[in-house]
Motif scaffolding. Structure first.
Motif, mmCIF file in Angstrom:
data_model
loop_
_atom_site.group_PDB
_atom_site.id
_atom_site.type_symbol
_atom_site.label_atom_id
_atom_site.label_comp_id
_atom_site.label_asym_id
_atom_site.label_seq_id
_atom_site.Cartn_x
_atom_site.Cartn_y
_atom_site.Cartn_z
ATOM 1 N N PRO A 144 0.841 -1.308 0.021
ATOM 2 C CA PRO A 144 0.069 0.096 0.169
ATOM 3 C C PRO A 144 0.834 1.281 -0.253
ATOM 4 N N ILE A 145 0.358 2.415 -0.646
ATOM 5 C CA ILE A 145 1.008 3.557 -0.917
ATOM 6 C C ILE A 145 0.481 4.725 -0.096
ATOM 7 N N ASN A 146 1.149 5.374 0.652
ATOM 8 C CA ASN A 146 0.561 6.398 1.182
ATOM 9 C C ASN A 146 0.238 7.683 0.363
ATOM 10 N N LEU A 147 -1.085 7.939 0.402
ATOM 11 C CA LEU A 147 -1.386 9.023 -0.945
ATOM 12 C C LEU A 147 -0.956 10.441 -0.317
ATOM 13 N N LEU A 148 -1.084 10.466 1.040
ATOM 14 C CA LEU A 148 -1.073 11.788 1.700
ATOM 15 C C LEU A 148 0.442 12.017 2.257
ATOM 16 N N ASP A 149 1.498 11.673 1.273
ATOM 17 C CA ASP A 149 2.649 11.712 1.873
ATOM 18 C C ASP A 149 3.315 13.103 1.416
ATOM 19 N N GLN A 150 2.498 14.211 1.756
ATOM 20 C CA GLN A 150 2.783 15.746 1.600
ATOM 21 C C GLN A 150 1.710 16.483 2.172
ATOM 22 N N GLN A 151 2.219 17.822 2.443
ATOM 23 C CA GLN A 151 1.065 18.480 3.118
ATOM 24 C C GLN A 151 -0.216 18.903 2.148
ATOM 25 N N ILE A 152 -1.396 18.474 2.692
ATOM 26 C CA ILE A 152 -2.527 18.753 1.418
ATOM 27 C C ILE A 152 -3.025 20.184 1.441
ATOM 28 N N ASP A 153 -3.329 20.698 0.447
ATOM 29 C CA ASP A 153 -3.812 22.104 0.530
ATOM 30 C C ASP A 153 -4.550 22.052 -1.120
ATOM 31 N N ASP A 154 -4.965 23.005 -1.489
ATOM 32 C CA ASP A 154 -5.626 23.409 -2.714
ATOM 33 C C ASP A 154 -4.914 22.896 -4.069
ATOM 34 N N THR A 155 -3.544 22.779 -3.938
ATOM 35 C CA THR A 155 -2.913 22.640 -5.094
ATOM 36 C C THR A 155 -2.469 21.245 -5.304
ATOM 37 N N CYS A 156 -2.989 20.325 -4.340
ATOM 38 C CA CYS A 156 -2.624 18.947 -4.635
ATOM 39 C C CYS A 156 -3.771 18.124 -5.291
ATOM 40 N N TYR A 157 -3.248 17.189 -6.331
ATOM 41 C CA TYR A 157 -4.393 16.620 -7.148
ATOM 42 C C TYR A 157 -3.872 15.184 -7.233
ATOM 43 N N LEU A 158 -4.945 14.314 -7.641
ATOM 44 C CA LEU A 158 -4.476 13.006 -8.017
ATOM 45 C C LEU A 158 -4.792 13.169 -9.579
ATOM 46 N N GLN A 159 -3.886 12.805 -10.262
ATOM 47 C CA GLN A 159 -3.944 12.737 -11.733
ATOM 48 C C GLN A 159 -3.815 11.350 -12.482
ATOM 49 N N LEU A 160 -4.966 11.108 -13.019
ATOM 50 C CA LEU A 160 -4.868 9.974 -13.968
ATOM 51 C C LEU A 160 -4.628 10.464 -15.584
ATOM 52 N N VAL A 161 -3.707 9.639 -16.250
ATOM 53 C CA VAL A 161 -3.652 9.886 -17.655
ATOM 54 C C VAL A 161 -4.338 8.696 -18.268
ATOM 55 N N LEU A 162 -5.556 8.743 -19.070
ATOM 56 C CA LEU A 162 -6.392 7.864 -19.556
ATOM 57 C C LEU A 162 -6.409 8.008 -21.133
ATOM 58 N N GLY A 163 -6.473 6.887 -21.884
ATOM 59 C CA GLY A 163 -6.986 6.973 -23.352
ATOM 60 C C GLY A 163 -8.044 6.033 -23.445
ATOM 61 N N PHE A 164 -9.024 6.685 -24.129
ATOM 62 C CA PHE A 164 -10.609 6.108 -24.341
ATOM 63 C C PHE A 164 -10.636 5.617 -25.839
#
Length: 319
Positions: A100-120
């Motif tokens: 398991p990977i810690n998603l919050l391994d940094q300070q959370i603020d309005d500049t933090c995003y989870l980004q997925l690169v997807l092809g449809f």
């Protein structure tokens, strides 16, 4: 000099310019150490960057009647992608993390995003909106003396993501698919706060990620990681126009906003209302009376994090 049977070496007397150089080098080393330490603490969290599932410690499979498999026929980075077949917002692909990977391994603020690169797989042309709705126009055409290029976009309009932690906690978000692509790949960035995470949260160790879409499709996952973005929104409604009454005019917005999904709202200035007359990146409108009108474009962030941008152009309509 000899002291107690031992010879002590006298410290060399270096020239002053060398001592200054050594002090400057020491200062540079200290500064670089601090910079790298700060950079390491704010590093992106990578969940998948195109490694084989074996090397990445992933186990992929289906959820409901959906499927997920490792694929090489369409790759964004690295050597593979994850090919997900979805059957709606509740049946799709599953990605399990052996470690398991810690998603919050940094300070959370309005500049933090989870980004997925997807092809449809399933795509169509972006619809052109107007006061009475929208309609599809293939390719490109001319309006107001300028070429209007209608971009392709996925038929999938929404992606649903579910994150599960090793402690059994689950969070989810349904996010819109942007209209802009990068060589056939679409970047879907979701603020971490949209999942319900707060600044005081320090840990969410992701053990499973579920991916769904609003309609059945085959989706290629090229990359999954956290990023930071504070790019301001800019808007451009085009140039001033001089046209004739009852002509159907097309307006195309040009906007930037980093990773943000953007909303486009238009007011054509020929009504008493200050509200929205049409919505969309490309819209049409017909002025039924002559005069000078101010057409206003407002571009906003779908998530409401960034400050909206406004651009106004002058349109003269001849009788």
């Amino acid at each position: 000099m000899k002291v107690g049977g031992w010879f002590l070496k006298k410290k060399p007397n270096l020239p002053r310019r060398y001592r200054l150089i050594m002090r400057k080098l020491y200062a540079v080393v200290v500064i670089l150490t601090v910079v790298f330490a700060i950079g390491a603490s704010a590093a992106d969290v990578a969940l998948f960057r195109g490694e084989t599932t074996r090397n990445a410690g992933l186990v992929v499979g289906g959820w409901g009647s959906g499927t997920a498999v490792e694929a090489k026929d369409r790759v964004y980075s690295g050597t593979v992608s994850i090919k997900v077949t979805t059957q709606g917002l509740h049946e799709g692909g599953r990605i399990d993390f052996r470690n398991p990977i810690n998603l919050l391994d940094q300070q959370i603020d309005d500049t933090c995003y989870l980004q997925l690169v997807l092809g449809f797989t399933a795509t169509d042309r972006l619809s052109v909106g107007g006061a009475a709705g929208g309609y599809g126009i293939p390719g490109s055409y001319y309006s107001g003396g300028q070429e209007i290029v209608i971009p392709a976009r996925p038929l999938v309009k929404q992606i649903r993501l579910v994150l599960e932690s090793e402690e059994g906690k689950s969070v989810e978000v349904t996010a819109p698919v942007p209209t802009h692509e990068d060589d056939g790949w679409y970047r879907i960035a979701i603020p971490l706060r949209a999942f319900g995470f707060k600044a005081e949260d320090k840990s969410f160790r992701v053990s499973r990620l579920l991916i769904f879409s609003d309609i059945p499709d085959t989706i290629f996952v090229g990359q999954i990681e956290t990023i930071r973005d504070n790019t301001p929104i800019t808007a451009n409604a085009g140039d001033d126009l001089v046209e004739w009454i009852n002509e159907t005019l097309t307006f195309k917005a040009e906007a930037e906003g980093g990773v943000s999904v953007l909303n486009y709202s238009w007011n054509f200035g020929d009504k008493d209302s200050e509200g929205e007359d049409a919505a969309g990146e490309i819209v049409t409108h017909r002025f039924t009376k002559g005069g000078d009108f101010k057409v206003k474009l407002v571009v906003s962030d779908y998530w409401g994090i960034k400050k909206p941008a406004t651009h106004i152009i002058n349109v003269t309509i001849n009788d």
